[in-house]
Design an enzyme around this catalytic site. Structure first.
Site, PDB file in Angstrom:
ATOM      1  N   TYR A 280       9.056   0.407  -8.984  1.00 14.97           N
ATOM      2  CA  TYR A 280       9.233   0.150  -7.608  1.00 14.97           C
ATOM      3  C   TYR A 280      10.990  -0.273  -8.408  1.00 14.97           C
ATOM      4  O   TYR A 280      11.557  -0.432  -7.545  1.00 14.97           O
ATOM      5  CB  TYR A 280       8.220  -1.277  -7.426  1.00 14.97           C
ATOM      6  CG  TYR A 280       7.580  -1.216  -6.566  1.00 14.97           C
ATOM      7  CD1 TYR A 280       6.666   0.176  -6.540  1.00 14.97           C
ATOM      8  CD2 TYR A 280       7.696  -2.023  -5.228  1.00 14.97           C
ATOM      9  CE1 TYR A 280       5.698  -0.070  -5.333  1.00 14.97           C
ATOM     10  CE2 TYR A 280       6.540  -2.406  -4.836  1.00 14.97           C
ATOM     11  CZ  TYR A 280       5.707  -1.139  -4.317  1.00 14.97           C
ATOM     12  OH  TYR A 280       4.272  -1.345  -3.509  1.00 14.97           O
TER      13      TYR A 280
ATOM     14  N   LYS B 139      -2.170   8.003 -14.700  1.00 10.31           N
ATOM     15  CA  LYS B 139      -2.265   9.316 -14.080  1.00 10.31           C
ATOM     16  C   LYS B 139      -1.897  10.370 -15.634  1.00 10.31           C
ATOM     17  O   LYS B 139      -0.813  11.141 -15.166  1.00 10.31           O
ATOM     18  CB  LYS B 139      -1.408   9.913 -12.750  1.00 10.31           C
ATOM     19  CG  LYS B 139      -1.632  11.153 -12.032  1.00 10.31           C
ATOM     20  CD  LYS B 139      -3.228  11.191 -11.000  1.00 10.31           C
ATOM     21  CE  LYS B 139      -2.962  12.640 -11.242  1.00 10.31           C
ATOM     22  NZ  LYS B 139      -4.081  13.017  -9.957  1.00 10.31           N
TER      23      LYS B 139
ATOM     24  N   ASP C 232      -6.488   9.577  -8.856  1.00 10.22           N
ATOM     25  CA  ASP C 232      -7.476   9.560  -7.681  1.00 10.22           C
ATOM     26  C   ASP C 232      -9.012   9.788  -7.608  1.00 10.22           C
ATOM     27  O   ASP C 232      -9.858   9.429  -6.170  1.00 10.22           O
ATOM     28  CB  ASP C 232      -6.758  11.060  -7.455  1.00 10.22           C
ATOM     29  CG  ASP C 232      -7.200  12.272  -9.188  1.00 10.22           C
ATOM     30  OD1 ASP C 232      -7.668  10.947 -10.077  1.00 10.22           O
ATOM     31  OD2 ASP C 232      -6.901  13.063  -8.375  1.00 10.22           O
TER      32      ASP C 232
ATOM     33  N   ASP D 218      -0.123  -0.777  -5.127  1.00  9.84           N
ATOM     34  CA  ASP D 218      -0.455  -0.930  -3.804  1.00  9.84           C
ATOM     35  C   ASP D 218      -1.555  -0.358  -3.412  1.00  9.84           C
ATOM     36  O   ASP D 218      -1.799  -1.405  -2.313  1.00  9.84           O
ATOM     37  CB  ASP D 218       1.243  -0.716  -3.790  1.00  9.84           C
ATOM     38  CG  ASP D 218       1.351  -1.447  -2.614  1.00  9.84           C
ATOM     39  OD1 ASP D 218       1.168  -1.705  -1.965  1.00  9.84           O
ATOM     40  OD2 ASP D 218       2.084   0.080  -2.003  1.00  9.84           O
TER      41      ASP D 218
ATOM     42  N   ASP E  80      -5.189  -2.582  -1.357  1.00  9.67           N
ATOM     43  CA  ASP E  80      -5.101  -2.316  -0.221  1.00  9.67           C
ATOM     44  C   ASP E  80      -6.386  -0.851   0.010  1.00  9.67           C
ATOM     45  O   ASP E  80      -6.671  -2.341   1.382  1.00  9.67           O
ATOM     46  CB  ASP E  80      -3.958  -1.379   0.733  1.00  9.67           C
ATOM     47  CG  ASP E  80      -2.657  -2.406   1.708  1.00  9.67           C
ATOM     48  OD1 ASP E  80      -3.138  -3.767   0.874  1.00  9.67           O
ATOM     49  OD2 ASP E  80      -2.636  -1.564   2.168  1.00  9.67           O
TER      50      ASP E  80
END
Ligand code: IPM
Ligand code: MG
Length: 358
Positions: free
Chosen positions: A143, A193, A225, A249, A253
């Site tokens: 970000y 990851k 994942d 993020d 959600d």
């Protein structure tokens, strides 16, 4: 004096904030404490007056307060998505996070048994319930990493962002996650990851080390994942989910969606002291703004988090959370969580019911 900067923002922000204030006023009477509410404009509401999403005036008001209670921002959409404008320049949330060093984002997601029907999970999975906490690093990663930009022309035009984490930043957020686990079911799943990204190799090394300081906490690193998949298949296996900014993020959600309504999910963004910003995880929902039907529960539960983390008022925070539970058990529902044989209420009625149960 306990001072709260109140930033309703735009969209449904105002409607849900009014109900949070109703709850604050009730807590003041019931527990004999006083808060000073400092109102300020942000997002689309600030744009209309100052042509800025996060004006100096608003920052000043936040600075003299002990906490920020934030509603929602969305508009104006045009400026936010045009190519020139991206990230911190126009997004008030990113600006506030950076300005106040709000590095630790706590996003609890719990499936209320009474709301299992609204969950996007398969019935047999929803029935099992879940109660998890996403701990998301909020001021670093891709970000804010530099350089970022756009170069070149025509077919050769390209754009880039930088994912970068310092050892210290990873340590700091990992400590938050492991400490939070001690007050919960004592399990941390760290998301990375590390099979592809160098940043995430460092992430895993650092979190592995921190985990050794917490032998009482069950620790598991997991690829992002896989985590996205496990969340829909077996969410109850998670307790604390530790993530960097981008993965947090996305997964937060997903976690909110499987609870059934974004309108139920609160969040806290904390700096190193007691200062924090508290806001619903959902957005400004421009499509239902002004209709008086938005669910104020996320805003009200964010207020409870504020009392707990910035003002050390556990009893008061519990009383708000218990009031929400009670109203749901009693069968009152805003349209986003309505079900047959339940009593449909609007934003204001929901706020009044919750305040009445404190
Ligand atoms: C969130 C939001 C923000 C983010 C956007 C609005 C900048 O999606 O708080 O999760 O990506 O952090
Ligand atoms: Mg988000």
């Amino acid at each position: 004096m306990h001072e709260i900067a109140v930033l309703p923002g735009d969209g449904i922000g105002h409607e849900i904030m009014e109900e949070a204030i109703k709850v604050i006023n009730t807590v003041e009477k019931r527990f004999n404490i006083a808060f000073k509410l400092n109102h300020a404009l942000v997002g689309g509401a600030a744009w209309d007056k100052y042509r800025k999403h996060l004006p100096e005036e608003t920052l000043d008001i936040c600075e003299k307060s002990n906490a920020i209670l934030f509603g929602a921002v969305g508009g104006p959409v045009k400026e936010q998505t045009s190519s020139k404008w991206c990230g911190t320049e126009v997004n008030a949330l990113l600006g506030l996070r950076k300005h106040f060093g709000l590095y630790a984002n706590l996003r609890p997601a719990k499936l209320y048994p009474a709301l299992a029907f609204a969950s996007s999970l398969r019935d047999d999975i929803a029935k099992e319930g879940f109660d998890l906490l996403v701990v998301r690093e909020l001021t670093g990663g891709i970000y804010f990493g530099k350089p970022k930009g756009r170069m070149g022309k025509g077919e050769d035009e390209y754009a880039f962002d930088t994912m970068i984490y310092k050892r210290g930043e990873i340590k700091r957020i990992a400590q938050v996650a492991f400490k939070a686990a001690r007050n919960r079911r004592r399990k941390v799943t760290s998301i990375d990851k590390a099979n592809v990204l160098t940043t995430m190799v460092l992430w895993r090394e650092v979190v592995d080390d921190i985990a050794k300081e917490y032998p009482d906490i069950e620790y598991e690193p997991m690829y992002v994942d896989n985590a996205a998949m496990q969340l829909t298949r077996n969410p109850k296996k998670f307790d604390v989910i530790l993530c960097g900014n981008l993965f947090g993020d996305i997964l937060s959600d997903e976690a909110a969606a499987i609870t059934g309504s974004l309108g139920m999910s609160p969040s806290a963004s904390l700096s190193e002291g007691n200062f924090g910003m508290y806001e619903p995880s959902g957005g400004s929902a421009q499509d239902i703004a002004g209709k008086g039907i938005a669910n104020p529960i996320a805003q009200i539960l964010s207020t409870a988090m504020m009392l707990r983390y910035s003002f050390d008022m556990n009893e008061e925070a519990n009383s708000i959370e218990n009031a929400v539970d009670k109203v749901l058990i009693d069968g009152y529902r805003t349209p986003d969580i309505i079900q047959k044989r339940m009593k449909k209420v609007n934003t204001k009625e929901m706020g009044t019911l919750i305040a009445g149960n404190i």
